[in-house]
Design an enzyme around this catalytic site. Structure first.
Site, PDB file in Angstrom:
ATOM      1  N   ASP A  47       0.893  -1.201  -0.221  1.00  0.00           N
ATOM      2  CA  ASP A  47      -0.045  -0.102  -0.036  1.00  0.00           C
ATOM      3  C   ASP A  47       0.894   1.246   0.083  1.00  0.00           C
ATOM      4  OD1 ASP A  47      -2.345   1.705   0.062  1.00  0.00           O
ATOM      5  OD2 ASP A  47      -3.238   0.388   1.487  1.00  0.00           O
ATOM      6  N   GLU A  91     -10.780   6.093   4.708  1.00  0.00           N
ATOM      7  CA  GLU A  91      -9.826   5.317   5.839  1.00  0.00           C
ATOM      8  C   GLU A  91      -9.925   5.835   7.095  1.00  0.00           C
ATOM      9  OE1 GLU A  91      -6.018   4.719   3.757  1.00  0.00           O
ATOM     10  OE2 GLU A  91      -6.727   5.742   2.003  1.00  0.00           O
TER      11      GLU A  91
END
Length: 830
Positions: free
Chosen positions: A303, A500
């Site tokens: 990521d 997120e």
């Protein structure tokens, strides 16, 4: 689902091809170390020009959420294609003996969601309520075509997380709390995206002609972190990691998913003897399990800046992550340093050449399977520039219709007749930004307006289309409206956009909606109890405690985050013109709905399972069932003042990928000490005399922090402050610390002060000069300062308004992120 005693061996629908493997081996053998490291490097498009792709043999570029060509939110498909062609041309003009085409990855989360004008489908939380894998396949195929319009090869989707705590800010990216839905959807979404079904025998060694590379993410367990903390710790047993968190991956990989993205989260349970820590550094999970036991032969990608979270690593240097099995490193801005450092690590022997060769082999295998070696530049491929393929309104509208879950319909208020006078209220009635949520043009989904979604419809517009403007009045806050003049009220309320950890709500450990959005309860209070039926449409990325809102509603619909087709919500509300039922509700909950505000985690199968609405619940017009009045007890919010003997047990989150209410980020200098810094920065914000500037920075993830630069022109500060004071003695009682992540870019030339204020001049001030001067340059560090130090220097913790402040008068530059107060951290060692 049957219990799996161990990680299964998965046979991919896209098997290896001997001729392809031989060709790949020939290419790898011809490559220099510089070329190989270029292939494993993935910069963000804002930080790399096409000619740099040529110079550094870059294998892939990516667009993060809210990243567009020339930083233009409204960039046209032709502008996207032009940049895609430029990157491709650069990759095919290197001095390599064999040219390797670059590939472009993008966060196409619910449609091609970075692109202006694209249809955005319901987020996964809504799709999970449909229970139709074939429809998910169709959405995947449509999304692939949307990407082909603008020239991307690769989507960082699907998310196959099984969400176990709804406080997680990414709950809406998961299909369900139960692994069965992730398993069913993981297969078909990949088949749709990659344009190949598992039983396709015609060309089994590659993607279909109209597909894009799919990414199963995030490996593994990100939906099961403690308290739903994004990038947190999953304490599952091995059995639960396999049987709960693994199922979506198993089906996605069986369907032939060519990429797997690693989770930011950690896997640790000391009681069970599990000490894997950050998964970006786990050889056990990435190599031993994923590649060897499961048999995945595609590429493993980090990521964004995920390797920098591995202890002892930075964003641009991490042997452990590559040795663990990461094949491509997403390194948005520090990619030049990453290339030079990785070459150095190989030459030193810290990374074996065989590991680099394996990574490059996997990357080339995916490129061959995607047909990139045989394809022309992006503008010459099927659907490139075809604007008709950006809009799939009918498909999205059907998905919205079928995702809606009817939770309450007392006295059969619904469906509504078309000839009634309707009052529409609520902040989300005429808001495409609220409908689409996060990952919609911008990363957080904020700083958008209706005009940013030209091919969409709001719920308000849909109602107007059905009943006509003459029968409709809209008042967002219901002020100065006589409710009794109407036959029915439709209230459209819910969450505002987030993404997120910006959406984490573990800070106050409550799912009570009205404690976070009091304006919604206020508008319902104005219109309910007046003798007029109230129909509430609830827009949210997760189930929430809405007992108060339910009590003030005669009908209540969970509409999730429906995307750009608000018409789909309206389709099920009204009868046909002749009075017959038109479309009925079909959705069934894929997430359990809490009975109390602190009832989390709450998942089907729990020993003490007692939800308000269970997994699978959903009314229709054929299932009449009145809901009685619900308990409206509210939990104590930790932001309220409490006694001095209380001891905090939860982190006080202050800044995580944006300031956390009630705290706001300010820069200041003598002319004004309170210049507000917004959470979505375009460019930079400066104090009035330009003594200090603030701009977005990458600390743990893309734009999760703020780079603060003191120019040396005079005194200046940055701080996070609340408009009101709070009694925070419980953190002092809990031996807490002020913690934050920081990267010093320039050592301070003068003294640096840090403060916690109890309304200036009441404060506790520390000399932090040595702390920052001793920090290594350009390396992320986690700083922890005992709160007792600030108390000893004068801070009154019963009346705190400023929870973080840095002040200096000379040149200094530091990137800061993830600011929080942590209880009991002193005992852990600071």
């Amino acid at each position: 689902l049957p219990f799996r005693p161990d990680w299964p061996r998965i046979d991919s629908a896209i098997p290896k091809d001997a001729a392809m493997e031989a060709r790949i081996a020939t290419i790898v053998a011809s490559m220099s170390l510089q070329e190989k490291v270029g292939q494993i490097t993935q910069p963000e498009i804002q930080s790399i020009k096409p000619d740099e792709v040529r110079q550094h043999y870059i294998g892939s570029v990516f667009s993060g959420g809210g990243s567009w060509p020339d930083a233009n939110k409204h960039a046209s498909p032709s502008e996207w294609l032009r940049l895609a062609d430029a990157y491709w041309d650069a990759s095919m003009s290197t001095d390599s003996s064999i040219k390797i085409p670059v590939m472009w990855g993008i966060d196409a989360i619910h449609g091609n969601s970075n692109v202006f004008g694209a249809t955005l489908f319901p987020h996964n939380v809504g799709l999970g309520a449909i229970r139709d894998p074939d429809l998910i396949r169709q959405i995947g195929a449509a999304t692939a075509r949307q990407l082909r319009v603008t020239g991307q090869d690769w989507t960082f989707a699907p998310t196959v997380a099984v969400v176990r705590d709804d406080r997680w800010g990414r709950t809406y990216e998961g299909y369900a709390e139960h692994p069965a839905i992730a398993q069913a959807y993981g297969r078909t979404i990949v088949e749709g995206l990659q344009d190949t079904e598992a039983n396709n025998q015609s060309n089994r060694h590659r993607l279909g002609d109209y597909g894009v590379i799919a990414t199963a993410k995030h490996f593994i367990g990100d939906g099961g972190t403690d308290q739903g903390r994004d990038q947190g710790v999953n304490a599952s047993s091995s059995a639960d990691m396999i049987n709960i968190h693994g199922e979506g991956f198993f089906s996605a990989l069986a369907a032939g998913a060519q990429a797997v993205m690693v989770s930011y989260s950690s896997w640790t349970n000391e009681t069970l003897g599990i000490f894997e820590g950050k998964l970006h550094g786990s050889k056990l999970m990435l190599t031993d399990v994923l590649k060897e036991k499961i048999g995945f032969d595609g590429l493993v990608i980090s990521d964004s800046n995920g390797v920098g979270q591995v202890p002892g690593c930075s964003n641009f240097r991490c042997a452990q992550a590559i040795n663990a099995g990461i094949d491509m490193v997403m390194v948005p801005t520090d990619w030049r340093k990453f290339i030079s450092n990785t070459i150095d690590l190989v030459e030193r022997g810290d990374i074996l050449m065989s590991r680099i060769d394996d990574a490059v082999t996997r990357i080339l295998r995916v490129k061959f399977r995607a047909g990139l070696f045989d394809s022309p530049k992006p503008s010459g491929r099927p659907y490139a520039g075809d604007l008709s393929q950006l809009t799939y309104r009918e498909l999205a509208r059907e998905a919205v219709q079928r995702s809606l879950v009817l939770l309450k319909n007392n006295n059969n208020v619904l469906p509504l007749a078309r000839n009634q006078r309707v009052l529409v209220v609520g902040k989300s009635a005429d808001s495409l930004p609220n409908q689409t949520g996060g990952w919609s043009l911008t990363w957080q989904g904020t700083h958008n307006c209706n005009d940013d979604f030209p091919n969409g419809s709001t719920i308000l517009a849909g109602i107007r289309d059905v009943i006509g403007g003459g029968n409709l009045v809209f008042s967002e806050d219901a002020e100065s409206v006589d409710v009794t003049n109407f036959d029915v009220i439709i209230a459209v309320i819910g969450e505002r956009p987030y993404a997120e950890s910006g959406g984490d709500i573990g800070r106050n450990k409550t799912l009570e909606h009205c404690s976070r959005y009091p304006e919604d309860l206020a508008v319902l209070d104005k219109v309910s109890g007046k003798g007029v039926s109230v129909v509430t449409i609830f827009i949210s990325g997760r189930p929430l405690h809405v007992n108060k809102e339910l009590n003030r509603s005669d009908a209540f619909i969970a509409a999730w985050l429906p995307g750009t087709e608000g018409d789909g919500v309206v389709d099920v509300l009204f009868r046909k013109a002749n009075g017959d039922i038109d479309k009925d509700f079909q959705g069934a909950l894929s997430y359990s709905w809490p009975r109390t505000a602190q009832q989390t985690p709450l998942n089907f199968g729990d020993a003490d399972y007692d939800p308000l609405f269970p997994y699978g619940y959903g009314l229709s017009y054929k299932t009449a069932k009145n809901l009685s009045l619900l308990d409206e007890s509210s939990p104590r919010d930790i932001t309220k003042e409490v006694g001095s003997r209380d001891i905090a047990t939860q982190d006080l989150t202050i800044y995580v990928q944006g300031s956390v209410a009630p705290y706001r980020f300010y820069v200041g200098s003598p002319a004004s000490w309170s210049t507000l810094v917004g959470d979505d920065l375009d460019g930079s914000v400066a104090s009035p005399e330009d003594n200090v500037t603030v701009q977005a920075a990458n600390v743990n993830a893309v734009s999760d922090g703020r780079l603060v630069t003191w120019t040396g022109l005079g005194p200046a500060q940055v701080c996070l402050q609340s408009p009101r004071t709070a009694d925070l003695r419980r953190y002092l009682n809990a031996a807490g610390v002020l913690a934050f992540d920081a990267i010093v870019n320039r050592t301070p030339l003068g003294f640096v002060k840090m403060r916690i204020d109890c309304v200036w001049p009441c404060c506790g001030e520390l000399d932090a000069t040595t702390l920052f001067r001793d920090m290594p340059l350009n390396l992320k560090q986690t700083v922890k300062i005992p709160l007792s130090y600030f108390a000893a220097s004068g801070a009154d913790f019963s009346a705190i308004d400023t929870v973080f402040l840095i002040y200096t008068e000379e040149a200094f530059s530091i990137a800061i992120a993830n600011i929080r107060w942590m209880p009991e951290a002193v005992k852990e060692g600071v």
